[in-house]
Write an enzyme that holds these catalytic residues in place. Structure first.
Site, PDB file in Angstrom:
ATOM      1  N   HIS C 195      68.256 -33.960 -20.124  1.00 37.15           N
ATOM      2  CA  HIS C 195      67.341 -33.029 -19.250  1.00 37.15           C
ATOM      3  C   HIS C 195      68.078 -31.845 -18.318  1.00 37.15           C
ATOM      4  O   HIS C 195      69.044 -32.143 -18.110  1.00 37.15           O
ATOM      5  CB  HIS C 195      66.846 -34.071 -18.124  1.00 37.15           C
ATOM      6  CG  HIS C 195      65.740 -33.428 -17.108  1.00 37.15           C
ATOM      7  ND1 HIS C 195      65.987 -32.618 -16.571  1.00 37.15           N
ATOM      8  CD2 HIS C 195      64.432 -33.522 -17.332  1.00 37.15           C
ATOM      9  CE1 HIS C 195      64.791 -32.337 -15.778  1.00 37.15           C
ATOM     10  NE2 HIS C 195      63.825 -32.821 -16.250  1.00 37.15           N
ATOM     11  N   GLY C 204      60.592 -32.657 -14.253  1.00 35.10           N
ATOM     12  CA  GLY C 204      59.878 -31.845 -14.638  1.00 35.10           C
ATOM     13  C   GLY C 204      60.135 -30.546 -15.446  1.00 35.10           C
ATOM     14  O   GLY C 204      61.195 -30.458 -15.707  1.00 35.10           O
ATOM     15  N   LEU C 230      58.985 -41.108 -16.961  1.00 25.83           N
ATOM     16  CA  LEU C 230      59.383 -39.666 -17.148  1.00 25.83           C
ATOM     17  C   LEU C 230      60.412 -39.197 -16.405  1.00 25.83           C
ATOM     18  O   LEU C 230      60.302 -39.318 -15.146  1.00 25.83           O
ATOM     19  CB  LEU C 230      58.301 -38.689 -17.338  1.00 25.83           C
ATOM     20  CG  LEU C 230      58.510 -37.304 -17.591  1.00 25.83           C
ATOM     21  CD1 LEU C 230      58.819 -37.043 -19.164  1.00 25.83           C
ATOM     22  CD2 LEU C 230      57.467 -36.359 -17.237  1.00 25.83           C
ATOM     23  N   ASP C 231      61.818 -38.626 -16.964  1.00 24.52           N
ATOM     24  CA  ASP C 231      62.713 -38.113 -16.034  1.00 24.52           C
ATOM     25  C   ASP C 231      63.308 -39.271 -15.434  1.00 24.52           C
ATOM     26  O   ASP C 231      63.976 -38.831 -14.057  1.00 24.52           O
ATOM     27  CB  ASP C 231      62.306 -36.849 -15.398  1.00 24.52           C
ATOM     28  CG  ASP C 231      61.850 -35.758 -16.038  1.00 24.52           C
ATOM     29  OD1 ASP C 231      61.989 -35.717 -17.358  1.00 24.52           O
ATOM     30  OD2 ASP C 231      60.978 -34.860 -15.456  1.00 24.52           O
ATOM     31  N   GLU C 232      63.033 -40.440 -15.667  1.00 27.50           N
ATOM     32  CA  GLU C 232      63.748 -41.429 -14.612  1.00 27.50           C
ATOM     33  C   GLU C 232      64.546 -42.638 -15.541  1.00 27.50           C
ATOM     34  O   GLU C 232      64.739 -43.566 -15.409  1.00 27.50           O
ATOM     35  CB  GLU C 232      62.739 -42.314 -14.122  1.00 27.50           C
ATOM     36  CG  GLU C 232      61.924 -41.447 -12.905  1.00 27.50           C
ATOM     37  CD  GLU C 232      62.569 -41.200 -11.554  1.00 27.50           C
ATOM     38  OE1 GLU C 232      63.698 -42.078 -11.567  1.00 27.50           O
ATOM     39  OE2 GLU C 232      62.371 -40.486 -10.647  1.00 27.50           O
TER      40      GLU C 232
END
Lengths: 288, 288, 288, 288
Positions: C195, C204, C230-232
Site C-alpha cells: 500500500h 484508500g 481493505l487496507d487493514e
C-alpha cells in the site's frame, strides 16, 4: 524529479562579494523571469558563493541566447561562471560498467520511465555480460576488454566513445577499473562514481569484507565525482543501511546493492538538476 | 544551530508575482547587507511566495529601524509581510507540561547549553510534578490544576502567564490538555505541539496503544502548530522509529520518548531560526 | 538473503504453554540437526508462541519425510502447526499488476539475480502495458481486462491462474483492484500487498495526494497480507522517506516508488525465509 | 526497555557443537521455566555459539542458586560460559566524563526515570565542570585532574573508585582520555565508550573537523567496548545523521550530540539486557 516542463535553471558560482545574489536575481526580474525556487549559499571558510534558481519566463518569446549574451558581462564583473539549462534538457550520458548489473538496471529503469532526464548514448564495459540488458533498452553496448598490458589502450577506446557520443556526464555504475590521472582530469566534474562503502571508512577493494571484519553495524555507499586521488573525489551524497552480526560478507554485498542503487541515482538526479556545485574538494548540494 | 553572531535573518511572504525575490535581494544589496544563505519558494498550487535570507551588514552602523522603515513601503507594494531578526535574539518562551518530563528535560538541556536561542520565562503545568526540574534550571513554575469545572478558568490563568511574560512562543511539551478555540486563535502560529504519533495516523489519546493494536512496524511523532482543529494543525516536522512485535505498548511509549524529544526540538529550532512559514494549513520549511 | 544452501528452516506456532521451545529444539538435537540461528517469541497479550530455527542436518541421509512424520505427534500435543522448508526451495509465485511497473521491475530484477528464491509462474494484469517487461524475463503474462460488469468473472480468471500454476504466494505489486472477500479468504496468509502510504495514515486511493494536502513531512509504504478489511491486513513491514513543501503530489509519487519497491521486496523476502508469522490481525517478524 | 519484573535472563556462549541450544532449553523446561523470548546464533566463520533467553519461572520457589549449581556441569560439558540475571537487577555503574555533558545528561535522565536499570555509584571526571549536574541527581562526583606527569596516578585513582564502588560497568560518556593497556585489560567487556564518529571513518581527535574537511554528507557515532587498540574496540551499535554543506564544523559538533547520546544509551541498554556477546574482536547483538 525534474522541474515542470516550462522551468529553466540557472546555476552559478563566484568568489564571495557584495551583490552576488542581486546580480542574478535582478537580471532575472528585468528579463521578466519568474523565480519559482531559489537557493544561495556563501561558504565563509572557502569564501565562495553559489546560487541556483529555477524560473519561468513570463513572455513567450524568451530568447535564451539573448539572455546569455546580456548576462555574461554582468557575471564577468563578479568572476562568476554560470550555466543556463532549458526545460526538457536531457543530458547525453555514457555509463561504464563491469559485471555487476544492479546499478545499471536501476539507472535504466529510471531512464525508461523518464525519471532521469538523460539520453544514454552508450554503455561501455570491460566485460560482455551486461550486453543483453543494454540491448533490451535499445542501447549500444561496447565491450572493451582490459588486461594489464592494454590498460592505456582500453581507456583510450572508452574515451573515444565518450567523445564521439558527446557525453556530458559519465556514470561509473560499479565500473571496477581505476582510471588514469589524465582520464580523471578530462572528466573532472562530469563523472560520477559509486563507491560501495561509506567513505572514508573502507577505501579500496572488498569494502564489505573489510566491514565484516570490523564488525560494523552500518554499511553504506558514497556517490562522488572522480578525481585522480582514488576514492577521495568530492562527495555528492551518501546512504546507509543497518546490518547485524548475522550478516556474513555475502549478505552485506546483497544489502549493499539497494543502497548503492539509491545513492547513485540520487547523486545523478542532483547533478542533472544542477543542484551540485563543485569547488576545491567539496561540494555544495542544494537538495530539495 | 543558531547562525553566527553577526548574522541577521529576514523572512517574508506574499502572493506570487514577478519581482518578489528582487524586491528583497535588491534592497539587501542596496543596504550593503551580504547574504550568506538564502532560500525562496513559490507554491504554485497555493500561489504564494516565501523567502528567507541570512545576511551580514557590511557597515558597522547598520540601523535596523531605518532598514525596516525603508523596506516597509516596498514590501507593501507586494502585499508582503516580513520579519527582521537580529543576531543573538533569544525568543521569550513559555513551556506547558503535564506529568511527562522527557520533552521538558530535553528542551531545558538544549536551553542550558545555549543550543536553543530562547529565554524561558515560565514553565506552566496542570500538575506539580515537574517543579523540581524547573527549579534546578532556576525557572519559575506555575502549577494550575485543572478540573472539568475549572477548565476555562485554568486556561485563563495560563494565558495570563503567557501575556505577562511576553512570551512569543508557547511550547506544548506533552501538555495533555485540549486548548479552547479561543486560545488556539490567540496562539495561532506561535504555539508548537508535539503529538506522540505520526499524524494523521493515530489521532487522539493513547496513540501508542492504537499503534500496538494495529501491529505497525514504525512509530513516530509529529510537531505542529496548534489550531482549533485538534491534531490537525500545520505540520512542521515528523520523526520515525522502527518497532517490532516484541514491543508492547509500554515499550512503544518508551521508544517514542526519544523521537518525541528530537522532533519537538527540531521544530522549535526551525521556528527560532525563522525557517518555518505558515500559510493556510501547510508549512514551508527551509531546512538547512 | 537466503540461508546457505545446506540450511533447512522450521517455523511453528502454538498456544503458550511450558515446553514449547523444548519440543522443537530437543527434537532437532535428537535428529542430529545443528541449529545455526533460532528465534522464539511468546506473545503474552495474545498468549501465543512462535518459533523459527535454521538448521543443518549433520547426517547426509537426512530424511525430511521421516522428520515430519516423527515430529507431527509431538507438535500435535502442543496444538502446534509447523512448516519445514528444505534448502534451495523456490516458492511458486504469481504477481498481480496494473499499469505501474516499478515494483514489478524491482521484483523481476531480484528474481533474475537469484536474490529472491522464487519461481515466478505468471504475471497477471488488468492492463496489457507490462507484457514486454514480463516477456523479456521469459514469463507468461495474462491480460484480463476488468469492467464493473466483469469484476467477478475477471477475478475468477485470476484465481484460475493462481490455481493452475500452483502458486503458493501471490504478490500484489501495485495491483489497483480491490479483491472480493472470497478471494481474500482463499489467499489468507499468502498474498502480500504494497500500500503506497504509511497505513493507517492514508487509506484508500491517491494517498500521495492526501499526504500533500495534509502537508506531511514523511511519506511511506506498507507491505501487508491482504484480508477482506481493505487496507487493514496484518502489516509485515513499513518504510518511510522524508519529503518537503517543495514536493508536489507528482513528486511524492516519484519519491514513493523507491520506498514501495524496497518495502515490498523486504516483505516478500521475510515471507520466503519464513520469518513472518500471522496470528489474528498482527504479525510476528523474526528479522535478521 | 527492561523486561517485565518477573523475567529472568540467561545468556551463554560456547564453541559450536551439536546440542548447544538443547542443553539450555531442555534445562529451562526441566526447571519449569517458561521462555518468553529466545535468540541463538551460530557464527559459522568464528565457530562460536551464542544464546540468550528471557524466561519466567512457573513456580514461586524458584531457587537461582540451585539453578546455577545444577546447570553448571551441563554447561561445562560444552565449555559454555553463562550468566543468569534476576528480574529487577540494577547494574552498578561508574560514569567517566570530561567537560562535555550531553551524554551524561542523557544517561542521568534515563537513570532518573528508570529506563536504564542501573545504579550509578559515581561520576568521575578530570574536570570539575559537571559536578552540579551529578549533585542534582544526588550522585558522588570525583574530580581527578590529569597532567602528563600524573596520568598513571590519576588512572589509579579512577580504578580505585571503580573497585571500591563495585562497578560492573564503566561508561565513558565522552571521557576524552586514552586509557592505558592495563586499564583496558582490567575493563575488558565491561567498559563502553562512545566515539564521536562513524568508526573506522575518522579515528582520533576532532572527527567532526575531519568530516567537514572531507565534505561528508553523513556524520555518525560508534558505541564500542574499549580495548587497548585505541578506537578499534568491538562495536556494539552505530548511529548516523545526514548533514549538508551548510553545516560548519561547529554545526556538525552540535548535530553529533543527539546521535552520540542515542547511540551510547542504546549500547548501554543492550549491555544491561545482556543482549551483547563479545567474542574476539566482534560482537553478537540480539536486538529486540
Amino acid at each position: 524529479m525534474s522541474p515542470p516542463s516550462d522551468t529553466w535553471i540557472i546555476a552559478a558560482q563566484c568568489p564571495s562579494r557584495l551583490g552576488t545574489v542581486d546580480v542574478v536575481t535582478r537580471f532575472l526580474k528585468e528579463s521578466r523571469c519568474y523565480i519559482t525556487e531559489q537557493h544561495s549559499f556563501d561558504d565563509r571558510l572557502g569564501e565562495r558563493f553559489f546560487i541556483r534558481a529555477e524560473f519561468r519566463p513570463l513572455d513567450d518569446d524568451f530568447d535564451d541566447e539573448a539572455f546569455r549574451a546580456a548576462f555574461a558581462p554582468r557575471a564577468e564583473e563578479f568572476d562568476m561562471t554560470f550555466e543556463l539549462t532549458p526545460p526538457g534538457t536531457r543530458m547525453p550520458v555514457v555509463i561504464l560498467v563491469s559485471k555487476a548489473d544492479h546499478c545499471l538496471n536501476d539507472l535504466l529503469y529510471r531512464y525508461r520511465i523518464g525519471q532521469l532526464p538523460i539520453e544514454i548514448r552508450a554503455v561501455v564495459s570491460n566485460h560482455p555480460d551486461l550486453e543483453p540488458l543494454a540491448a533490451w533498452h535499445d542501447l549500444p553496448y561496447y565491450h572493451f576488454p582490459i588486461t594489464p598490458d592494454t590498460k592505456a589502450e582500453q581507456e583510450a577506446r572508452v574515451w573515444g566513445v565518450i567523445e564521439e557520443t558527446g557525453a556530458e556526464l559519465v556514470i561509473l555504475a560499479r565500473y571496477m577499473q581505476v582510471l588514469s590521472s589524465e582520464m580523471c582530469a578530462k572528466l573532472a566534474g562530469r563523472a560520477i562514481n559509486i563507491h560501495h562503502s561509506l567513505l572514508p571508512g573502507f577505501k579500496g577493494a572488498k569494502p564489505y569484507h573489510q566491514a565484516y571484519d570490523k564488525g560494523v553495524k552500518l554499511v553504506g555507499a558514497t556517490a562522488h565525482y572522480i578525481n585522480d586521488d582514488l576514492d577521495e573525489g568530492p562527495i555528492i551524497t551518501q546512504g546507509v543501511e543497518p546490518v547485524s552480526h548475522a550478516d556474513y560478507p555475502e549478505d552485506l554485498v546483497a544489502k549493499g546493492r539497494d543502497i548503492e542503487c539509491l545513492t547513485l541515482a540520487r547523486a545523478v538526479g542532483y547533478h542533472l538538476e544542477r543542484r551540485v556545485f563543485l569547488h576545491a574538494k567539496r561540494t555544495v548540494v542544494f537538495a530539495k
